[in-house]
Design an enzyme around this catalytic site. Sequence first.
Site, PDB file in Angstrom:
ATOM      1  N   CYS A 247      24.214 -10.747   5.057  1.00 57.25           N
ATOM      2  CA  CYS A 247      24.875 -10.319   3.825  1.00 57.25           C
ATOM      3  C   CYS A 247      24.049 -10.766   2.619  1.00 57.25           C
ATOM      4  O   CYS A 247      23.160 -11.593   2.736  1.00 57.25           O
ATOM      5  CB  CYS A 247      26.280 -10.919   3.757  1.00 57.25           C
ATOM      6  SG  CYS A 247      26.272 -12.724   3.622  1.00 57.25           S
TER       7      CYS A 247
ATOM      8  N   ASP B 243      30.741 -28.656  -0.391  1.00 58.25           N
ATOM      9  CA  ASP B 243      30.519 -29.675   0.634  1.00 58.25           C
ATOM     10  C   ASP B 243      29.271 -30.497   0.334  1.00 58.25           C
ATOM     11  O   ASP B 243      28.171 -29.965   0.286  1.00 58.25           O
ATOM     12  CB  ASP B 243      30.404 -29.018   2.016  1.00 58.25           C
ATOM     13  CG  ASP B 243      31.661 -28.235   2.374  1.00 58.25           C
ATOM     14  OD1 ASP B 243      32.744 -28.846   2.343  1.00 58.25           O
ATOM     15  OD2 ASP B 243      31.560 -27.029   2.654  1.00 58.25           O
TER      16      ASP B 243
ATOM     17  N   ASP C   5      23.689 -29.792  -3.259  1.00 54.69           N
ATOM     18  CA  ASP C   5      23.012 -30.856  -2.516  1.00 54.69           C
ATOM     19  C   ASP C   5      21.985 -30.339  -1.516  1.00 54.69           C
ATOM     20  O   ASP C   5      21.356 -31.145  -0.838  1.00 54.69           O
ATOM     21  CB  ASP C   5      24.039 -31.740  -1.787  1.00 54.69           C
ATOM     22  CG  ASP C   5      24.789 -31.001  -0.693  1.00 54.69           C
ATOM     23  OD1 ASP C   5      25.166 -29.831  -0.903  1.00 54.69           O
ATOM     24  OD2 ASP C   5      25.009 -31.598   0.380  1.00 54.69           O
TER      25      ASP C   5
ATOM     26  N   CYS D 144      25.446 -12.251   0.056  1.00 51.62           N
ATOM     27  CA  CYS D 144      26.163 -13.314  -0.656  1.00 51.62           C
ATOM     28  C   CYS D 144      25.929 -14.700  -0.074  1.00 51.62           C
ATOM     29  O   CYS D 144      26.273 -15.694  -0.710  1.00 51.62           O
ATOM     30  CB  CYS D 144      27.659 -13.010  -0.719  1.00 51.62           C
ATOM     31  SG  CYS D 144      28.524 -12.816   0.844  1.00 51.62           S
TER      32      CYS D 144
ATOM     33  N   HIS E  35      30.733 -15.347   5.385  1.00 53.88           N
ATOM     34  CA  HIS E  35      29.934 -14.849   6.514  1.00 53.88           C
ATOM     35  C   HIS E  35      29.030 -15.920   7.113  1.00 53.88           C
ATOM     36  O   HIS E  35      28.641 -16.853   6.427  1.00 53.88           O
ATOM     37  CB  HIS E  35      29.050 -13.681   6.048  1.00 53.88           C
ATOM     38  CG  HIS E  35      29.793 -12.652   5.268  1.00 53.88           C
ATOM     39  ND1 HIS E  35      29.591 -12.467   3.915  1.00 53.88           N
ATOM     40  CD2 HIS E  35      30.762 -11.776   5.636  1.00 53.88           C
ATOM     41  CE1 HIS E  35      30.388 -11.505   3.477  1.00 53.88           C
ATOM     42  NE2 HIS E  35      31.120 -11.071   4.499  1.00 53.88           N
TER      43      HIS E  35
ATOM     44  N   ASP F  89      28.469 -26.316  -5.946  1.00 56.21           N
ATOM     45  CA  ASP F  89      28.648 -26.258  -4.501  1.00 56.21           C
ATOM     46  C   ASP F  89      29.787 -27.209  -4.109  1.00 56.21           C
ATOM     47  O   ASP F  89      30.094 -28.151  -4.830  1.00 56.21           O
ATOM     48  CB  ASP F  89      27.320 -26.674  -3.841  1.00 56.21           C
ATOM     49  CG  ASP F  89      27.431 -26.826  -2.350  1.00 56.21           C
ATOM     50  OD1 ASP F  89      27.754 -25.828  -1.679  1.00 56.21           O
ATOM     51  OD2 ASP F  89      27.201 -27.943  -1.851  1.00 56.21           O
TER      52      ASP F  89
END
Length: 174
Positions: free
Chosen positions: A89, A12, A118, A91, A83, A10
């Site tokens: 969605c 952020d 996180d 994803c 999105h 990931d």
Amino acid sequence: MKDIEAVFIDRDGTIGGTGHFIHPDDFVPYSFSPSALLLLKENDVKIYALTNQHRISKGEASLSDFRDEFSSMGFDDSFICPHSSSKGCRCHKPKPGLLQEAASKYGLDLAKTVVIGDVGSTDMLAADAVGAIKILVLTGWGKGSMRDYRHTWSGVEPDFIAENLLDAVEWILE
């Protein structure tokens, strides 16, 4: 080293930043993140970015801004949901669509992959949905995810809780 085909990471709060949106032009990785990514590369582990970036749909950044950022950090590929969570969605994490897309593209056995993130209610749930190894880092939203928001992903246990990305990578490689 564990029998790992790839590691999904990931952005952020895991690689850097605060957990909030930061445009790729302004994003600063944590001091240990470049070393963590390099360790994986030196051990021939494929690394893929795995991130929700709904600000793309708002025109605040582009998909290519993020792809260029991940490429410059040494990622082998990036899987990005542009999105908002309200779009439904397949994803947007915690849905596993990005992981399934990567598995299809690269012939991965997702049970032999690791997801490092996180946020329990997105990263850990997505990893759990495909049987991936789950590592929660305590940077970004990690501590709050374990303490204040644990109820949002109470049915899932991380395989490892890491202080940060480097700690997670060292655990993978031991």
